[in-house]
Design a protein around this motif. Structure first.
Motif, PDB file in Angstrom:
ATOM      1  N   MET A   1      77.107  58.239  48.441  1.00 61.06           N
ATOM      2  CA  MET A   1      76.958  57.647  47.113  1.00 61.06           C
ATOM      3  C   MET A   1      77.818  56.376  47.023  1.00 61.06           C
ATOM      4  SD  MET A   1      77.530  59.497  43.414  1.00 61.06           S
ATOM      5  CE  MET A   1      76.234  60.671  43.810  1.00 61.06           C
ATOM      6  N   ARG A 230      79.982  58.721  35.476  1.00 62.53           N
ATOM      7  CA  ARG A 230      79.206  59.299  36.580  1.00 62.53           C
ATOM      8  C   ARG A 230      77.713  59.103  36.375  1.00 62.53           C
ATOM      9  NH1 ARG A 230      83.087  64.713  37.145  1.00 62.53           N
ATOM     10  NH2 ARG A 230      84.887  63.557  37.980  1.00 62.53           N
ATOM     11  N   GLN A 231      77.268  59.144  35.134  1.00 57.15           N
ATOM     12  CA  GLN A 231      75.855  58.866  34.864  1.00 57.15           C
ATOM     13  C   GLN A 231      75.532  57.410  35.184  1.00 57.15           C
ATOM     14  OE1 GLN A 231      74.570  59.800  30.880  1.00 57.15           O
ATOM     15  NE2 GLN A 231      72.443  59.204  31.276  1.00 57.15           N
ATOM     16  N   ASP A 234      75.156  57.081  38.826  1.00 58.98           N
ATOM     17  CA  ASP A 234      73.919  57.675  39.323  1.00 58.98           C
ATOM     18  C   ASP A 234      72.696  56.800  39.087  1.00 58.98           C
ATOM     19  OD1 ASP A 234      75.383  59.847  40.159  1.00 58.98           O
ATOM     20  OD2 ASP A 234      74.864  61.120  38.452  1.00 58.98           O
TER      21      ASP A 234
END
Length: 298
Positions: A1, A230-231, A234
């Motif tokens: 990531m 974190r969203q 993503d």
């Protein structure tokens, strides 16, 4: 990531030269910041106060492992301001463009697009990327689906999101600080320096409403997207911007870095930020597609 970078936006307020230089010295030595934007965005009359120290501050930041981007004015209106923007385009550092009038000076060279330029859709982002934009700082009022759509459409461009600090709402040719104190813009005597976080504006019903900073209107609350980090990661966001306030910005940056590196739970981080800025209201309404002044708990 992919790792999300942390950036520090330019100081929007009229800080004394001692506060300004000490702030950047501490950022250089202590803050887990990847990119620092520096320069005058709001009022060109402030720029001469620190211009002589700018090379040394940039050198100190780079010695501290930070990349430096020079920020341009958000509303150049005078001939001397346009000349300054033209000269800034020839700087060795990358430039953050905060007014479209500066884009022709760059002539396709790599640059960043600042949050004062309205990038509201994929087509605009791609158009700017074709003209040399390598980074785009999205306007703070965009909701999460719009951020996701722009990030997906421009995967080769670093997409940056405003994540902490008072939200810039408008810039005017008139100076609110000068008018409030019975002065003209040309003879303001830099009264805005009395409000290093902006001057709070309340409604007639004594409700906290906005803040003013010379010619600039800001939110009363501080945007705080610690629980959305974190969203945002993503959906392809490359960087989060922290906007300087007088609270401990080194501590703020450490909290954000710990959450991004999965060393701290977002809810705990929110509590930490409330202790760092105890007298501050937080907001995240824009990213949740509701009133910007609200704080939405998911």
């Amino acid at each position: 990531m992919s790792r999300i970078s942390l950036t520090l936006g330019p100081v929007l307020f009229n800080w004394s030269i001692d506060r300004w230089s000490d702030f950047y010295a501490r950022i250089a030595d202590e803050a887990p910041i990847d990119i620092v934007y520096i320069g005058e965005v709001v009022c060109s009359k402030r720029q001469p106060f620190f211009s002589g120290m700018l090379p040394d501050v940039i050198e100190r930041l780079e010695r501290g492992g930070k990349s430096v981007i020079l920020s341009s004015l958000a509303l150049p209106t005078l001939e001397r301001e346009l000349r300054y923007c033209a000269a800034l385009a020839d700087a060795s550092q990358m430039v953050e463009v905060n007014d479209v009038s500066m884009i022709p000076y760059l002539d396709g060279r790599p640059h960043a697009i600042g949050p004062f330029i309205n990038v509201y859709n994929e087509a605009t982002a791609l158009f700017l990327a074709d003209g040399g934009a390598r980074r785009i700082v999205l306007p703070p009022e965009l909701p999460m689906p719009s951020i996701a759509a722009i990030a997906a459409a421009a995967p080769e461009t670093d997409i940056e999101v405003w994540a902490f600090g008072r939200i810039p709402l408008a810039v005017s040719a008139r100076c609110y600080h000068a008018r409030l104190h019975g002065r003209t813009k040309d003879s303001c005597q830099f009264v805005c320096e009395n409000d290093p976080d902006g001057l709070r504006v309340d409604t007639l019903d004594d409700e906290k409403f906005l803040a003013i900073n010379g010619v600039q209107t800001l939110s009363h609350s501080y945007c705080n997207l610690i629980c959305e980090t974190r969203q945002l990661r993503d959906i392809g966001v490359s960087a989060l911007r922290l906007s300087p306030q007088t609270c401990d910005m080194v501590a703020v940056s450490r909290v954000f870095r710990d959450v991004l590196d999965d060393h701290c739970d977002p809810e705990h981080a929110l509590r930490l930020l409330r202790t760092i800025a105890p007298d501050t209201a937080f907001s995240n309404g824009f990213v949740h597609n509701t009133d910007g002044a609200l704080y939405v708990m998911e």
